[in-house]
Design a protein around this motif. Structure first.
Motif, PDB file in Angstrom:
ATOM      1  N   GLU A 119     -28.497  64.384 -24.385  1.00 13.60           N
ATOM      2  CA  GLU A 119     -29.637  63.852 -23.636  1.00 13.60           C
ATOM      3  C   GLU A 119     -30.493  64.989 -23.067  1.00 13.60           C
ATOM      4  O   GLU A 119     -31.725  64.939 -23.104  1.00 13.60           O
ATOM      5  CB  GLU A 119     -29.131  62.948 -22.515  1.00 13.60           C
ATOM      6  N   PHE A 120     -29.846  66.015 -22.539  1.00 11.12           N
ATOM      7  CA  PHE A 120     -30.557  67.157 -21.974  1.00 11.12           C
ATOM      8  C   PHE A 120     -31.422  67.835 -23.045  1.00 11.12           C
ATOM      9  O   PHE A 120     -32.596  68.130 -22.809  1.00 11.12           O
ATOM     10  CB  PHE A 120     -29.546  68.152 -21.389  1.00 11.12           C
ATOM     11  N   CYS A 121     -30.847  68.074 -24.187  1.00 12.89           N
ATOM     12  CA  CYS A 121     -31.592  68.766 -25.254  1.00 12.89           C
ATOM     13  C   CYS A 121     -32.639  67.867 -25.903  1.00 12.89           C
ATOM     14  O   CYS A 121     -33.629  68.368 -26.451  1.00 12.89           O
ATOM     15  CB  CYS A 121     -30.614  69.325 -26.287  1.00 12.89           C
ATOM     16  N   ARG A 122     -32.466  66.565 -25.846  1.00  8.50           N
ATOM     17  CA  ARG A 122     -33.540  65.674 -26.284  1.00  8.50           C
ATOM     18  C   ARG A 122     -34.757  65.836 -25.377  1.00  8.50           C
ATOM     19  O   ARG A 122     -35.904  65.792 -25.826  1.00  8.50           O
ATOM     20  CB  ARG A 122     -33.074  64.213 -26.281  1.00  8.50           C
ATOM     21  N   ARG A 123     -34.510  66.029 -24.093  1.00  5.03           N
ATOM     22  CA  ARG A 123     -35.601  66.133 -23.121  1.00  5.03           C
ATOM     23  C   ARG A 123     -36.247  67.516 -23.124  1.00  5.03           C
ATOM     24  O   ARG A 123     -37.461  67.629 -22.981  1.00  5.03           O
ATOM     25  CB  ARG A 123     -35.080  65.821 -21.718  1.00  5.03           C
ATOM     26  N   PHE A 124     -35.432  68.560 -23.290  1.00  2.00           N
ATOM     27  CA  PHE A 124     -35.940  69.916 -23.065  1.00  2.00           C
ATOM     28  C   PHE A 124     -35.886  70.810 -24.310  1.00  2.00           C
ATOM     29  O   PHE A 124     -36.303  71.966 -24.242  1.00  2.00           O
ATOM     30  CB  PHE A 124     -35.156  70.577 -21.930  1.00  2.00           C
ATOM     31  N   GLY A 125     -35.400  70.292 -25.423  1.00  2.86           N
ATOM     32  CA  GLY A 125     -35.286  71.103 -26.622  1.00  2.86           C
ATOM     33  C   GLY A 125     -34.005  71.917 -26.624  1.00  2.86           C
ATOM     34  O   GLY A 125     -33.152  71.788 -25.751  1.00  2.86           O
ATOM     35  N   GLY A 126     -33.847  72.758 -27.622  1.00  2.00           N
ATOM     36  CA  GLY A 126     -32.663  73.594 -27.722  1.00  2.00           C
ATOM     37  C   GLY A 126     -31.534  72.928 -28.480  1.00  2.00           C
ATOM     38  O   GLY A 126     -31.555  71.730 -28.771  1.00  2.00           O
ATOM     39  N   ASN A 127     -30.529  73.730 -28.827  1.00  2.00           N
ATOM     40  CA  ASN A 127     -29.381  73.270 -29.594  1.00  2.00           C
ATOM     41  C   ASN A 127     -28.292  72.744 -28.678  1.00  2.00           C
ATOM     42  O   ASN A 127     -28.073  73.264 -27.589  1.00  2.00           O
ATOM     43  CB  ASN A 127     -28.798  74.428 -30.423  1.00  2.00           C
ATOM     44  N   VAL A 128     -27.579  71.750 -29.148  1.00  2.00           N
ATOM     45  CA  VAL A 128     -26.378  71.268 -28.465  1.00  2.00           C
ATOM     46  C   VAL A 128     -25.183  72.006 -29.046  1.00  2.00           C
ATOM     47  O   VAL A 128     -24.929  71.937 -30.260  1.00  2.00           O
ATOM     48  CB  VAL A 128     -26.197  69.756 -28.653  1.00  2.00           C
ATOM     49  N   TYR A 129     -24.460  72.732 -28.216  1.00  2.00           N
ATOM     50  CA  TYR A 129     -23.251  73.420 -28.660  1.00  2.00           C
ATOM     51  C   TYR A 129     -22.052  72.494 -28.426  1.00  2.00           C
ATOM     52  O   TYR A 129     -21.846  72.011 -27.305  1.00  2.00           O
ATOM     53  CB  TYR A 129     -23.073  74.737 -27.914  1.00  2.00           C
ATOM     54  N   ALA A 130     -21.302  72.258 -29.486  1.00  2.00           N
ATOM     55  CA  ALA A 130     -20.179  71.328 -29.399  1.00  2.00           C
ATOM     56  C   ALA A 130     -19.072  71.859 -28.502  1.00  2.00           C
ATOM     57  O   ALA A 130     -18.386  71.088 -27.829  1.00  2.00           O
ATOM     58  CB  ALA A 130     -19.629  71.033 -30.791  1.00  2.00           C
ATOM     59  N   THR A 131     -18.890  73.176 -28.498  1.00  2.00           N
ATOM     60  CA  THR A 131     -17.847  73.793 -27.682  1.00  2.00           C
ATOM     61  C   THR A 131     -18.419  75.012 -26.976  1.00  2.00           C
ATOM     62  O   THR A 131     -19.427  75.600 -27.406  1.00  2.00           O
ATOM     63  CB  THR A 131     -16.640  74.237 -28.520  1.00  2.00           C
ATOM     64  N   LEU A 132     -17.751  75.417 -25.918  1.00  2.00           N
ATOM     65  CA  LEU A 132     -18.148  76.642 -25.225  1.00  2.00           C
ATOM     66  C   LEU A 132     -17.971  77.849 -26.135  1.00  2.00           C
ATOM     67  O   LEU A 132     -18.782  78.781 -26.114  1.00  2.00           O
ATOM     68  CB  LEU A 132     -17.312  76.807 -23.954  1.00  2.00           C
ATOM     69  N   SER A 139     -41.965  79.589 -24.583  1.00  2.00           N
ATOM     70  CA  SER A 139     -41.565  78.333 -25.219  1.00  2.00           C
ATOM     71  C   SER A 139     -40.264  78.453 -26.003  1.00  2.00           C
ATOM     72  O   SER A 139     -39.612  77.439 -26.281  1.00  2.00           O
ATOM     73  CB  SER A 139     -42.682  77.835 -26.144  1.00  2.00           C
ATOM     74  N   ASN A 140     -39.856  79.670 -26.368  1.00  2.00           N
ATOM     75  CA  ASN A 140     -38.682  79.832 -27.224  1.00  2.00           C
ATOM     76  C   ASN A 140     -37.514  80.549 -26.546  1.00  2.00           C
ATOM     77  O   ASN A 140     -36.569  80.957 -27.213  1.00  2.00           O
ATOM     78  CB  ASN A 140     -39.073  80.599 -28.496  1.00  2.00           C
ATOM     79  N   ILE A 141     -37.575  80.698 -25.230  1.00  2.00           N
ATOM     80  CA  ILE A 141     -36.509  81.427 -24.541  1.00  2.00           C
ATOM     81  C   ILE A 141     -35.230  80.596 -24.467  1.00  2.00           C
ATOM     82  O   ILE A 141     -34.135  81.085 -24.753  1.00  2.00           O
ATOM     83  CB  ILE A 141     -36.955  81.843 -23.128  1.00  2.00           C
ATOM     84  N   PHE A 142     -35.348  79.334 -24.094  1.00  2.00           N
ATOM     85  CA  PHE A 142     -34.175  78.463 -23.983  1.00  2.00           C
ATOM     86  C   PHE A 142     -33.702  78.081 -25.379  1.00  2.00           C
ATOM     87  O   PHE A 142     -34.430  77.458 -26.152  1.00  2.00           O
ATOM     88  CB  PHE A 142     -34.514  77.214 -23.181  1.00  2.00           C
ATOM     89  N   ILE A 143     -32.479  78.463 -25.700  1.00  2.00           N
ATOM     90  CA  ILE A 143     -31.969  78.238 -27.052  1.00  2.00           C
ATOM     91  C   ILE A 143     -31.028  77.046 -27.139  1.00  2.00           C
ATOM     92  O   ILE A 143     -30.807  76.494 -28.215  1.00  2.00           O
ATOM     93  CB  ILE A 143     -31.272  79.509 -27.582  1.00  2.00           C
ATOM     94  N   GLY A 144     -30.455  76.610 -26.009  1.00  2.00           N
ATOM     95  CA  GLY A 144     -29.560  75.459 -26.043  1.00  2.00           C
ATOM     96  C   GLY A 144     -28.528  75.521 -24.937  1.00  2.00           C
ATOM     97  O   GLY A 144     -28.545  76.417 -24.090  1.00  2.00           O
TER      98      GLY A 144
END
Length: 320
Positions: A40-53, A24-29
């Motif tokens: 939208e992706f992180c709303r659906r699947f969790g994880g952090n949104v990174y503003a930049t690469l 449950s905690n492997i995907f970090i963002g």
């Protein structure tokens, strides 16, 4: 182990659901060029949104990244990820040029990092078992191999090289997995479905081996196989003392919102590729089942097939 995703399109959904099944905690963002898509992706699947690469690559919590952007950016993002100290799972087609795959292999080796092609088909359990039987000699001398794919795609997606680049790469790395390197190829292609008449939607590649084996690689985006035992995705190996077949279309569920998304074997292959990447490669330092060297060979084979299509002749493959 923490994994982030670069590129949050449809294929990333398959990977993130596999990661969530593994833990449950492997995907970090993740990061996308479109901030709205990332949110939208992180709303659906969790994880952090990174503003930049740069924000993603500088996060020390991240052990590995999946690069799932368009092929044109794969080399840049994979190399930057390796240089940032991350392990990399790289979606197919890996790079635009075979030489870029070879460079990634050199960078990964120099930095002692894993860069694994997401050649998901060979990680399916039934594919691995068939390969084990071949390697153990149970089939005797292998004499021919078939890789067949038939799935109608929307006619509007057609563009030159699409079927070769996006579909036949699977056939090439699977052939290498089971049989190793062929010496010659002959390719033919037609258009019966795509709106763009300059785009092949059906391709056949015949690959020859020095010892007489022949591999037959058929790929079509033009029509579905609706027969009782469909050849939607189908692999067969014939040997002198035995034979083996791996059909997909075994368990189906839901609606195919895009082709093949109702096939459990397809979904499961993403779970199996992620499991092998994390548990075998990163945790136990094992080599991938299909390496960057294999990916390089697959790219060279497809380049030879492209030359064969253009020149309408049998081509000797130069792997150097």
């Amino acid at each position: 182990m923490k994994v982030a995703i670069i590129g949050l399109g449809r294929v990333a959904e398959l990977h993130v659901q596999a990661l969530r099944e593994l833990g449950s905690n492997i995907f970090i963002g993740g990061w996308s060029r479109s901030l709205n898509k990332a949110e939208e992706f992180c709303r659906r699947f969790g994880g952090n949104v990174y503003a930049t690469l740069e924000d993603l690559l500088s996060d020390q919590q991240i052990d590995a990244v999946l690069v799932a952007t368009s092929t044109a950016s794969h080399f840049e993002y994979a190399k930057r990820s390796l240089l940032a100290g991350k392990h990399v799972l790289l979606e197919k087609p890996l790079c635009e040029r075979a030489s870029q795959i070879r460079e990634l292999a050199e960078v990964a080796k120099a930095l002692n990092r894993t860069c694994m092609p997401s050649h998901n088909y060979v990680y399916a359990e039934n594919m691995r078992r068939l390969n084990a039987h071949i390697k153990n000699g149970c089939l005797g001398e292998v004499v021919n191999f078939w890789a067949i794919y038939n799935k109608r795609h929307d006619a509007s997606i057609g563009e030159p090289d699409l079927t070769m680049r996006e579909l036949m790469v699977h056939h090439a790395y699977c052939m290498l997995y089971f049989l190793g390197r062929p010496s010659h190829v002959y390719a033919t292609g037609t258009n019966v479905h795509f709106t763009n008449k300059d785009a092949h939607d059906q391709l056949m590649i015949t690959a020859e081996y020095p010892d007489g084996k022949i591999a037959n690689l058929w790929g079509s985006f033009s029509a579905d196989d609706r027969s009782r035992e469909p050849w939607s995705c189908y692999f067969k190996v014939l040997g002198m003392n035995g034979s083996g077949v791996v059909p997909w279309d075994v368990t189906k569920f839901g609606d195919a919102t895009i082709p093949f998304w109702d096939d459990a074997t397809y979904w499961d292959s993403f779970l199996q590729v992620q499991s092998y990447f994390l548990n075998s490669c990163l945790a136990n330092s094992e080599a991938p089942l299909s390496t960057l060297d294999d990916a390089y060979d697959a790219a060279v084979i497809l380049d030879a097939a492209r030359q064969s299509l253009q020149e309408k002749r049998r081509i000797e493959i130069n792997y150097s």
